[in-house]
Design a protein around this motif. Structure first.
Motif, PDB file in Angstrom:
ATOM      1  N   ASP A 180       0.820  -0.916   0.181  1.00 39.90           N
ATOM      2  CA  ASP A 180       0.217  -0.221  -0.216  1.00 39.90           C
ATOM      3  C   ASP A 180       0.928   1.146   0.129  1.00 39.90           C
ATOM      4  O   ASP A 180       2.128   1.069   0.251  1.00 39.90           O
ATOM      5  N   ILE A 181       0.466   1.916   0.040  1.00 38.62           N
ATOM      6  CA  ILE A 181       0.600   3.184  -0.420  1.00 38.62           C
ATOM      7  C   ILE A 181       1.904   3.686   0.896  1.00 38.62           C
ATOM      8  O   ILE A 181       2.734   4.730   1.398  1.00 38.62           O
ATOM      9  N   VAL A 182       1.578   3.897   2.154  1.00 37.21           N
ATOM     10  CA  VAL A 182       2.597   3.924   3.625  1.00 37.21           C
ATOM     11  C   VAL A 182       3.499   3.020   2.919  1.00 37.21           C
ATOM     12  O   VAL A 182       4.693   3.339   3.799  1.00 37.21           O
ATOM     13  N   GLU A 183       3.263   1.508   2.514  1.00 39.35           N
ATOM     14  CA  GLU A 183       4.690   0.590   2.549  1.00 39.35           C
ATOM     15  C   GLU A 183       4.872   0.687   2.060  1.00 39.35           C
ATOM     16  O   GLU A 183       7.012   1.197   2.113  1.00 39.35           O
ATOM     17  N   THR A 184       5.141   1.856   0.282  1.00 42.05           N
ATOM     18  CA  THR A 184       5.974   2.019  -0.173  1.00 42.05           C
ATOM     19  C   THR A 184       6.250   3.344   0.211  1.00 42.05           C
ATOM     20  O   THR A 184       8.270   3.253  -0.824  1.00 42.05           O
ATOM     21  N   GLN A 185       6.135   4.018   0.785  1.00 41.89           N
ATOM     22  CA  GLN A 185       6.573   5.135   1.289  1.00 41.89           C
ATOM     23  C   GLN A 185       8.126   4.970   2.290  1.00 41.89           C
ATOM     24  O   GLN A 185       8.949   5.553   2.043  1.00 41.89           O
ATOM     25  N   ILE A 186       7.553   4.016   2.634  1.00 38.16           N
ATOM     26  CA  ILE A 186       8.871   3.345   3.493  1.00 38.16           C
ATOM     27  C   ILE A 186       9.480   2.931   3.066  1.00 38.16           C
ATOM     28  O   ILE A 186      11.261   3.347   3.206  1.00 38.16           O
ATOM     29  N   ARG A 187       9.525   1.825   2.750  1.00 40.32           N
ATOM     30  CA  ARG A 187      10.100   1.242   1.409  1.00 40.32           C
ATOM     31  C   ARG A 187      11.428   2.093   1.065  1.00 40.32           C
ATOM     32  O   ARG A 187      12.580   2.023   0.693  1.00 40.32           O
ATOM     33  N   ALA A 188      10.604   3.183   0.221  1.00 37.33           N
ATOM     34  CA  ALA A 188      11.833   4.577  -0.994  1.00 37.33           C
ATOM     35  C   ALA A 188      12.486   5.177   0.136  1.00 37.33           C
ATOM     36  O   ALA A 188      13.693   5.142  -0.082  1.00 37.33           O
ATOM     37  N   GLU A 189      12.004   4.933   1.512  1.00 37.45           N
ATOM     38  CA  GLU A 189      13.222   5.901   2.369  1.00 37.45           C
ATOM     39  C   GLU A 189      13.892   5.271   2.331  1.00 37.45           C
ATOM     40  O   GLU A 189      14.988   5.861   2.851  1.00 37.45           O
ATOM     41  N   LEU A 190      13.752   3.769   2.727  1.00 37.55           N
ATOM     42  CA  LEU A 190      14.821   2.917   3.183  1.00 37.55           C
ATOM     43  C   LEU A 190      16.032   2.844   2.392  1.00 37.55           C
ATOM     44  O   LEU A 190      17.330   2.901   2.224  1.00 37.55           O
ATOM     45  N   HIS A 191      15.175   2.790   0.958  1.00 39.70           N
ATOM     46  CA  HIS A 191      16.474   2.913   0.149  1.00 39.70           C
ATOM     47  C   HIS A 191      17.224   3.788   0.021  1.00 39.70           C
ATOM     48  O   HIS A 191      18.461   4.311  -0.082  1.00 39.70           O
ATOM     49  N   ALA A 192      16.563   4.521   0.304  1.00 34.59           N
ATOM     50  CA  ALA A 192      16.815   6.595  -0.512  1.00 34.59           C
ATOM     51  C   ALA A 192      18.204   6.552   1.462  1.00 34.59           C
ATOM     52  O   ALA A 192      19.609   6.973   0.673  1.00 34.59           O
ATOM     53  N   LYS A 193      17.862   6.557   2.442  1.00 37.09           N
ATOM     54  CA  LYS A 193      18.485   6.349   3.350  1.00 37.09           C
ATOM     55  C   LYS A 193      19.520   5.295   3.141  1.00 37.09           C
ATOM     56  O   LYS A 193      20.659   5.620   3.272  1.00 37.09           O
ATOM     57  N   LEU A 194      19.809   4.399   2.921  1.00 33.11           N
ATOM     58  CA  LEU A 194      20.865   3.314   2.749  1.00 33.11           C
ATOM     59  C   LEU A 194      21.527   3.534   1.292  1.00 33.11           C
ATOM     60  O   LEU A 194      22.778   3.233   1.000  1.00 33.11           O
ATOM     61  N   GLY A 195      20.905   4.407   0.414  1.00 36.28           N
ATOM     62  CA  GLY A 195      22.380   5.113  -0.720  1.00 36.28           C
ATOM     63  C   GLY A 195      22.681   5.988  -0.274  1.00 36.28           C
ATOM     64  O   GLY A 195      23.908   6.241  -0.895  1.00 36.28           O
ATOM     65  N   THR A 196      21.997   7.087   0.329  1.00 37.62           N
ATOM     66  CA  THR A 196      23.329   7.763   1.388  1.00 37.62           C
ATOM     67  C   THR A 196      24.238   7.727   1.946  1.00 37.62           C
ATOM     68  O   THR A 196      25.799   7.770   2.093  1.00 37.62           O
ATOM     69  N   MET A 197      24.357   6.734   2.986  1.00 38.60           N
ATOM     70  CA  MET A 197      25.052   6.150   3.746  1.00 38.60           C
ATOM     71  C   MET A 197      26.142   4.804   2.782  1.00 38.60           C
ATOM     72  O   MET A 197      27.004   5.373   3.085  1.00 38.60           O
ATOM     73  N   HIS A 198      25.166   4.360   1.989  1.00 41.67           N
ATOM     74  CA  HIS A 198      26.942   3.599   1.562  1.00 41.67           C
ATOM     75  C   HIS A 198      27.580   4.587   0.424  1.00 41.67           C
ATOM     76  O   HIS A 198      28.865   4.221   0.731  1.00 41.67           O
ATOM     77  N   ASP A 199      26.900   5.876   0.051  1.00 42.27           N
ATOM     78  CA  ASP A 199      27.399   6.799  -0.484  1.00 42.27           C
ATOM     79  C   ASP A 199      28.434   7.092   0.066  1.00 42.27           C
ATOM     80  O   ASP A 199      30.253   7.806  -0.211  1.00 42.27           O
ATOM     81  N   HIS A 200      28.116   7.738   1.536  1.00 39.85           N
ATOM     82  CA  HIS A 200      29.210   8.321   2.408  1.00 39.85           C
ATOM     83  C   HIS A 200      30.763   7.289   2.828  1.00 39.85           C
ATOM     84  O   HIS A 200      31.115   7.763   3.358  1.00 39.85           O
ATOM     85  N   LEU A 201      30.348   5.782   2.726  1.00 39.07           N
ATOM     86  CA  LEU A 201      30.988   5.048   3.185  1.00 39.07           C
ATOM     87  C   LEU A 201      31.844   4.511   2.206  1.00 39.07           C
ATOM     88  O   LEU A 201      33.379   3.751   2.331  1.00 39.07           O
ATOM     89  N   GLY A 202      31.574   4.971   0.619  1.00 41.39           N
ATOM     90  CA  GLY A 202      32.756   4.730  -0.516  1.00 41.39           C
ATOM     91  C   GLY A 202      32.227   3.582  -1.524  1.00 41.39           C
ATOM     92  O   GLY A 202      32.640   2.267  -1.614  1.00 41.39           O
TER      93      GLY A 202
END
Length: 245
Positions: A180-202
């Motif tokens: 559903d829309i809430v679950e989809t938004q949570i998943r998008a936020e998690l992908h964004a957080k993980l992407g940003t963190m992995h980028d920070h770590l190289g």
């Protein structure tokens, strides 16, 4: 940005009302009119607190809800000590409500008290686990959100590997198919957080994979011209370039 219009005379009248439904309606209306980062935001949040305090006086059965709502509003106003004081009253009413623990974690995080924030979010996680998953998957969404919040605290604390592990746990709780829309938004936020963190770590390959997923979801939700989508697209381009070097 349009300045929200509030009928001050009506609100003053509502604050004297003994009709709890009327006060609730006003509180929800003010919430809808509250625009983040607007010049009027602080005033609107204070008005919401006044209305919820009135609700607390009129409806003894809503005391926990009022403590949680007012506490969250104080956190949003960058007043973590007031938030914690309000939420502590909520704990006294029900020490096993995971939402209260989660909100305390938010306030402690804002106060840069990372150990207590971590403890509160861990308490929320354990309590959500005890409640189990209902047929609508609501508990999984709440549990995923709790893990996501804990991951953010761990990241700020500098525990990046543990933060990534925690965020991946959160991601495993929200499916990609039929969400559903809430679950989809949570998943998008998690992908964004993980992407940003992995980028920070190289970790540019992992960063690109996560950012690509976030962009795909957010584009469906918001459109490709959304500011967040464009920011993530820029980060993705940089991660891909760095991965080639």
């Amino acid at each position: 940005m349009t300045t929200p219009v509030i009928d001050a005379a009506h609100i003053k009248q509502v604050l004297q009302s003994s009709d709890v439904s009327e006060v609730r309606t006003a509180a929800h209306s003010v919430r809808e009119l509250t625009q983040p980062n607007s010049p009027e935001e602080s005033k609107m949040l204070q008005l919401q607190i006044m209305l919820w305090n009135r609700i607390a006086k009129l409806d003894g059965g809503a005391e926990l809800e009022c403590c949680q709502t007012i506490g969250a509003l104080w956190t949003r106003m960058n007043e973590p000590e007031k938030a914690i004081g309000q939420l502590s009253k909520g704990l006294a009413l029900d020490a096993n409500d995971p939402s209260t623990h989660s909100l305390i974690g938010d306030a402690m995080f804002q106060a840069s008290n990372y150990p207590e924030s971590i403890k509160a979010h861990q308490n929320a996680i354990e309590l959500w686990k005890q409640r189990g998953s209902g047929s609508d998957g609501a508990c999984n969404k709440n549990l995923a959100t709790a893990y996501s919040k804990l991951g953010s605290v761990l990241e700020s604390k500098g525990d990046f590997e543990q933060a990534i592990e925690t965020l991946n746990l959160a991601k495993s709780l929200v499916s990609g198919e039929g969400a559903d829309i809430v679950e989809t938004q949570i998943r998008a936020e998690l992908h964004a957080k993980l992407g940003t963190m992995h980028d920070h770590l190289g970790n540019y390959v992992q960063a690109a994979q996560e950012l690509e997923q976030a962009i795909c979801i957010y584009t469906k939700l918001k459109g490709e011209d959304d500011a967040q989508v464009q920011e993530l697209a820029y980060m993705l381009e940089m991660a891909v370039n760095n991965a080639k070097e």
